[in-house]
Design an enzyme around this catalytic site. Sequence first.
Site, PDB file in Angstrom:
ATOM      1  N   ASP A  18       0.891  -1.350   0.040  1.00  0.00           N
ATOM      2  CA  ASP A  18       0.031  -0.037   0.140  1.00  0.00           C
ATOM      3  C   ASP A  18       0.791   1.319  -0.095  1.00  0.00           C
ATOM      4  OD1 ASP A  18      -2.387   1.479   0.008  1.00  0.00           O
ATOM      5  OD2 ASP A  18      -2.900   1.250   2.128  1.00  0.00           O
ATOM      6  N   HIS A  35       2.651   3.631  -9.053  1.00  0.00           N
ATOM      7  CA  HIS A  35       2.344   2.096  -9.096  1.00  0.00           C
ATOM      8  C   HIS A  35       3.388   1.492  -9.849  1.00  0.00           C
ATOM      9  CE1 HIS A  35      -1.400   2.390  -7.678  1.00  0.00           C
ATOM     10  NE2 HIS A  35      -1.877   3.251  -8.822  1.00  0.00           N
ATOM     11  N   LEU A 129      10.306 -21.087  -5.036  1.00  0.00           N
ATOM     12  CA  LEU A 129       9.140 -20.092  -4.508  1.00  0.00           C
ATOM     13  C   LEU A 129       7.878 -20.166  -4.844  1.00  0.00           C
ATOM     14  CD1 LEU A 129       8.706 -17.519  -2.622  1.00  0.00           C
ATOM     15  CD2 LEU A 129      10.008 -16.222  -4.640  1.00  0.00           C
TER      16      LEU A 129
HETATM   17  C1  IPE Z   1      -5.360  -2.525  -0.135  1.00  0.00           C
HETATM   18  O1  IPE Z   1      -5.261  -1.394  -0.286  1.00  0.00           O
HETATM   19  C2  IPE Z   1      -5.383  -3.359  -1.288  1.00  0.00           C
HETATM   20  C3  IPE Z   1      -4.026  -3.761  -2.138  1.00  0.00           C
HETATM   21  C4  IPE Z   1      -3.020  -3.264  -1.571  1.00  0.00           C
HETATM   22  C5  IPE Z   1      -4.133  -4.012  -3.246  1.00  0.00           C
HETATM   23  P1  IPE Z   1      -5.988  -0.183  -0.520  1.00  0.00           P
HETATM   24  O2  IPE Z   1      -5.500   0.896  -0.794  1.00  0.00           O
HETATM   25  O3  IPE Z   1      -7.222  -0.796  -1.651  1.00  0.00           O
HETATM   26  O4  IPE Z   1      -6.996  -0.321   1.025  1.00  0.00           O
HETATM   27  P2  IPE Z   1      -7.809   0.714   1.666  1.00  0.00           P
HETATM   28  O5  IPE Z   1      -8.754   1.190   0.771  1.00  0.00           O
HETATM   29  O6  IPE Z   1      -6.926   1.548   2.386  1.00  0.00           O
HETATM   30  O7  IPE Z   1      -8.309  -0.160   2.777  1.00  0.00           O
HETATM   31  C1  IPE Z   2      -1.325   0.441  -3.519  1.00  0.00           C
HETATM   32  O1  IPE Z   2      -1.402   1.680  -3.463  1.00  0.00           O
HETATM   33  C2  IPE Z   2      -1.771  -0.133  -4.654  1.00  0.00           C
HETATM   34  C3  IPE Z   2      -3.182  -0.568  -5.011  1.00  0.00           C
HETATM   35  C4  IPE Z   2      -4.106  -0.899  -3.947  1.00  0.00           C
HETATM   36  C5  IPE Z   2      -3.585  -1.245  -6.384  1.00  0.00           C
HETATM   37  P1  IPE Z   2      -2.604   2.552  -3.357  1.00  0.00           P
HETATM   38  O2  IPE Z   2      -2.977   3.064  -4.899  1.00  0.00           O
HETATM   39  O3  IPE Z   2      -3.655   2.098  -2.548  1.00  0.00           O
HETATM   40  O4  IPE Z   2      -1.882   4.029  -2.544  1.00  0.00           O
HETATM   41  P2  IPE Z   2      -2.460   4.814  -1.684  1.00  0.00           P
HETATM   42  O5  IPE Z   2      -2.835   4.203  -0.634  1.00  0.00           O
HETATM   43  O6  IPE Z   2      -3.623   5.702  -2.292  1.00  0.00           O
HETATM   44  O7  IPE Z   2      -1.385   5.926  -1.215  1.00  0.00           O
HETATM   45 MG    MG Z   3      -4.103   2.411  -0.732  1.00  0.00          MG
END
Ligand code: IPE
Ligand code: IPE
Ligand code: MG
Length: 239
Positions: A18, A35, A129
Amino acid sequence: MSELKDIKLPMHVAIIMDGNGRWARQRNLPRVEGHLVGMESVRDIVTATRSFSIPYLTLYAFSKENWTRPKEEVKRLLEILDIYLEQELPLMMEKDIRFNIIGDLNDFPERIQEKLKDVMKKTGKNKELCLNIALSYSGRKEILHAARGIAEDYKNGRIKKIDERVFSRYLWTKGIPDPDLLIRTSGELRISNFLLWQIAYTEIYVTDILWPDFRKEAYLEALREYSRRDRRFGRVKEA
Ligand code: IPE
Ligand code: IPE
Ligand code: MG
């Protein structure tokens, strides 16, 4: 490896990757840039996991709920997945890594589905792995999917009893041991529908580091912390 000296390693690490969006925002960049750099972290962490001889790694890459993000971001994420599959297949073959998907493959465009299946097939016999990528994943949906399968098989007599072992066999993680360590980057203190059944006794480690900055050194710190944990599984602490 000296950096792992005296460390008790987990068998299975699961990671909620995240913070890509925040990483980009801090730099005034579009979210997609977060990303893209996050994909480099994936490569680093997969390579490190393999070099530490940890046999299972599960990465939460895209949740069922993430489909509700703006169309453009979802489109870019699918493109990145496509690039990842192209780029990483040779590394997976070279390093003996088996690629596996948990989640609803059917939610993806046909072309991506074919590609995912192709990489799973090509790496299917690799042993060192097991790399699970959670895509269009929802812990609750996985449990419902298992419950439906069990109901069906119980009705037609293929199974006679329903216990934890039997239940686990109907999950997408069939045959994979439960995670020992769950890492979440970027500081959020929540599970976000990840591996709800499997994390019953998993050690949780949260770091403020954003995913694009989470590299081998930060990973080692998580592993060191895990190694210091006292896992009790409900038992009385030994003297
Ligand atoms: C969780 O992250 C899902 C992934 C890392 C793929 P999100 O950014 O979607 O989660 P929330 O919305 O903060 O709970
Ligand atoms: C995690 O990073 C990647 C996915 C959930 C696909 P986020 O896109 O959720 O990044 P934040 O949480 O907005 O910083
Ligand atoms: Mg996120």
